[in-house]
Design an enzyme around this catalytic site. Structure first.
Site: not given
Length: 541
Positions: A108, A111-113, A116, A233, A235, A238, A255
Site C-alpha cells: 500500500l 518509505g525510508g522507514m 505498509v 500531528d 492534519k 492523518n 498515525d
C-alpha cells in the site's frame, strides 16, 4: 541480505523510486511530487497505511511534512541514516510470501522507514493492514534506529489503548520471523481503511459533510484526550475517510507517532515536532510543557479552515516563515476569502485558531458540540471577535512593548498639543495687535478732531467756548460708547482716550487722573507718557 530482510532489492538496471512522505517546501498541497522530494526524517512517523480504491490512489503522497527539531531548525528535512535505505515501491518480498501468520497481498505504501501492506488474517478471516518497520533500523549497533523502533512500538501501544469508531484500530503487535543471527523487526497489524486521506476526498464532500467529518474527528480526539493522550500531528493526511454504504463519509484518525501522554516526561523544552502548517503557537515555540488538548483543537481548526476555503490560514514561504506566522500573525478571516462561508462556521474556526490557549475551545468535545449546533441549525457559542478586541488581546500579551508605544504616542501627542497651543496663542496675539492698532487709529482720529475743534475755536475772536466744549464732551461720550462695544479693548485704552479729551478741554486735573489710570492698567505707550508730560507741564507752569 537474506530473504528474511524486509528491504526489497531491485535489479540494478531499474532505477529506484523510493516512496517518501516529507515534501520539499515547493511540493504542492495535493501531494504531487515535483521531483525535489526528500527522505523522511528519522524522527518522523512511518507513513500511515491505507487501502486505495484503485492502484492510482495507492501512489498518492501525504500532504505536509512531519518534522523533528532538526528539520525545523534548518528549514529542511534531515535525511535518513545510511543504514536505513529507502524501500522501493515494488512487490512483496519472498520472506512475507512464505509467512504463515498473514497472507500478504499488496504493497500500500513504502518509505525510508518501512512499508505498509494489505494482508489477510487467516485465523480471523479478515483483511488488515501491516505496518512493518525497515529491518536495518532495528540493528543493535544503531542506537538511532533503536529509538525509531521504540517510537514505532510506542505508537502502536498508544493507539491500541484507544477505542473509538473514528480511530483506526490496532489489532496486534509482533515481530516478523527471521533467519538465525539476524535482528528481528517489529510490525503492527491494524484496521484496513478502504478510503483516502481527507485532503484528497474533500472535493467530493458537501459543506455539511466536511463539518460532520471534523465533528466526528473532534469526538475521536476527545476520547484520546480523556486517556491523557495528545496527538500533536492532526492534519488532513492523518485523517482517512471511507465511503459508507449510505454514501456518507466515515473518518478515521491515524498515525499517533507524535502522540504524547500528558502525564509523561515534559522536560524536553524547546523541541519542535510536528507539521509546521498545523502547529499551534505553543507547539511552534517548542513550549512542550504547555501542550495540551487545546493544541489538537488548534490543528483541527487549521484542517477545518483548509476544508472550507481551500487554503492555509497564512500565506508563507517555507517552514520558518510558517512558524513565525503561526506564532505572531493573525489568520485571514474566512469570509474575506469566500463570502459564502456561514458566519457561525467562521466564528467556530477562528476560535480554534486563537493564539492564546485559554481563548480556544477548552476541549475537543466543546468543539464537537459547537459544530453539532451548527449542523442542527442552532446558534453556536463561538462569537466573532472584532478587530478592537483582537488588538486588546495582543496588547495584554505584549505589555512592555505596548507601554513603550503608549509613552511614545503620549509624548508625540504632547508635542503636537504644545505646538498647536503655541500657534493658537500667536494667532490670538496677532489678532489682538491688529485690533489694538485699529483702536489706536480710531482714538487718534477722535482725539485729533476734538483738539482741532477747540484749538480753532480759541483762535477766533473772543467768544464763549461753551458750545465747542459741549461738542467735545459729546464726542468723548460717543468715543466711550464705541470703545466699550469693541472686543479686546482694555480699560487702559479707554482711560487714555478720556484723558486726552480732558487735556483738550484744559481740564488738567481730570486729564491727569485718567492718564495715570491708563498707565496703571498697562496701557503705557509713548503717546500716554507724552500726554502725561503735557498735563504735568500745564499743572506746574
Amino acid at each position: 541480505m537474506s530473504d528474511a530482510a524486509l528491504a526489497v532489492t531491485q535489479d540494478a538496471s531499474q532505477p529506484l523510486r523510493p516512496k517518501v512522505i516529507v515534501s520539499s517546501p515547493g511540493e504542492s498541497e495535493d501531494g504531487d511530487d515535483d521531483g525535489d522530494a526528500q527522505t523522511l526524517d528519522v524522527g518522523a512517523p512511518i507513513p500511515s497505511h491505507r487501502a486505495a480504491a484503485d492502484p492510482a490512489d495507492a501512489d498518492e503522497e501525504d500532504t505536509g511534512s512531519t518534522r523533528s527539531v532538526g528539520a525545523v531548525r534548518s528549514g529542511v528535512a534531515m535525511s535518513a541514516p545510511r543504514s536505513a535505505p529507502s524501500v522501493p515501491y515494488v512487490g512483496i518480498p519472498r520472506s512475507l510470501q512464505k509467512w504463515d501468520r498473514y497472507e500478504v497481498q499488496a504493497v500500500l505504501g513504502a518509505g525510508g522507514m518501512g512499508a505498509v501492506y494489505r494482508a489477510r488474517d487467516p485465523r480471523l478471516s479478515r483483511m488488515v493492514a501491516l505496518k512493518i518497520i525497515h529491518p536495518m533500523l532495528g540493528q543493535e549497533d544503531d542506537t538511532h534506529g533503536q529509538g525509531v523502533v521504540r517510537r514505532f512500538l510506542r505508537e502502536a501501544r498508544l493507539q491500541a489503548s484507544l477505542e473509538h469508531p473514528h480511530i483506526c484500530k490496532v489489532y496486534e503487535i509482533g515481530e516478523l520471523p527471521t533467519a538465525d543471527g539476524e535482528a528481528s523487526h517489529p510490525y503492527i497489524c491494524m484496521q484496513l481503511i478502504s478510503g483516502r486521506p481527507l485532503h484528497r476526498a474533500q472535493a467530493e464532500m458537501s459543506l455539511f459533510e466536511k463539518v460532520r467529518v471534523i465533528q466526528q474527528v473532534a469526538e475521536a480526539l476527545h476520547t484520546a484526550h480523556k486517556q491523557g493522550l495528545i496527538h500533536r500531528d492532526i492534519k488532513p493526511s492523518n485523517i482517512m475517510v471511507e465511503r459508507t454504504p449510505e454514501g456518507g463519509f466515515h473518518p478515521y484518525v491515524m498515525d499517533f507517532g507524535l502522540a504524547r501522554e500528558t502525564s509523561g516526561d515534559q522536560s524536553r523544552s524547546g523541541i519542535i515536532e510536528g507539521t509546521p502548517r498545523y502547529m499551534a503557537p505553543e507547539q511552534a515555540r517548542g513550549d512542550t510543557k504547555h501542550l495540551d488538548r487545546r493544541t489538537d483543537v488548534y490543528a483541527l481548526g487549521v484542517t477545518l479552515y483548509e476544508l472550507l476555503v481551500g487554503r492555509a490560514p497564512y500565506e508563507t514561504q517555507g517552514d520558518m516563515d510558517t512558524l513565525l506566522a503561526v506564532i505572531a500573525a493573525e489568520p485571514t478571516p474566512l469570509r474575506r476569502i469566500d463570502g459564502e462561508i456561514p458566519t457561525d462556521l467562521e466564528a467556530v474556526t477562528l476560535k480554534c485558531l486563537e493564539k492564546e490557549q485559554s481563548a480556544r475551545y477548552d476541549s475537543a468535545k466543546a468543539l464537537a458540540e459547537d459544530l453539532g449546533r451548527y449542523l442542527d441549525g442552532e446558534p453556536v457559542q463561538a462569537r466573532h471577535i472584532g478587530l478592537g478586541q483582537r488588538l486588546l488581546r495582543r496588547a495584554r500579551k505584549h505589555k512592555p512593548l505596548v507601554a513603550l508605544a503608549a509613552a511614545l504616542f503620549l509624548s508625540l501627542l504632547g508635542l503636537v498639543a504644545y505646538g498647536t497651543r503655541v500657534r493658537i496663542v500667536a494667532a490670538e496675539r496677532e489678532r489682538a495687535a491688529e485690533e489694538q492698532a485699529k483702536i489706536a487709529q480710531v482714538v487718534g482720529q477722535q482725539i485729533g478732531e476734538m483738539e482741532w475743534l477747540l484749538r480753532s475755536a480759541r483762535q477766533l475772536p473772543l467768544h464763549d467756548l461753551g458750545r465747542e466744549k459741549q461738542k467735545v464732551r459729546e464726542r468723548m461720550k460717543g468715543l466711550q460708547r464705541e470703545l466699550g462695544q469693541r472686543a479686546g479693548v482694555t480699560e487702559g485704552a479707554l482711560h487714555y482716550a478720556l484723558g486726552r479729551g480732558h487735556l483738550a478741554l484744559h481740564e488738567y486735573d481730570a486729564a491727569l487722573s485718567e492718564l495715570e489710570a491708563s498707565v496703571s492698567r498697562g496701557h503705557g505707550g509713548p503717546e500716554v507718557h507724552y500726554a502725561l508730560g503735557l498735563v504735568l507741564g500745564k499743572l506746574y507752569e
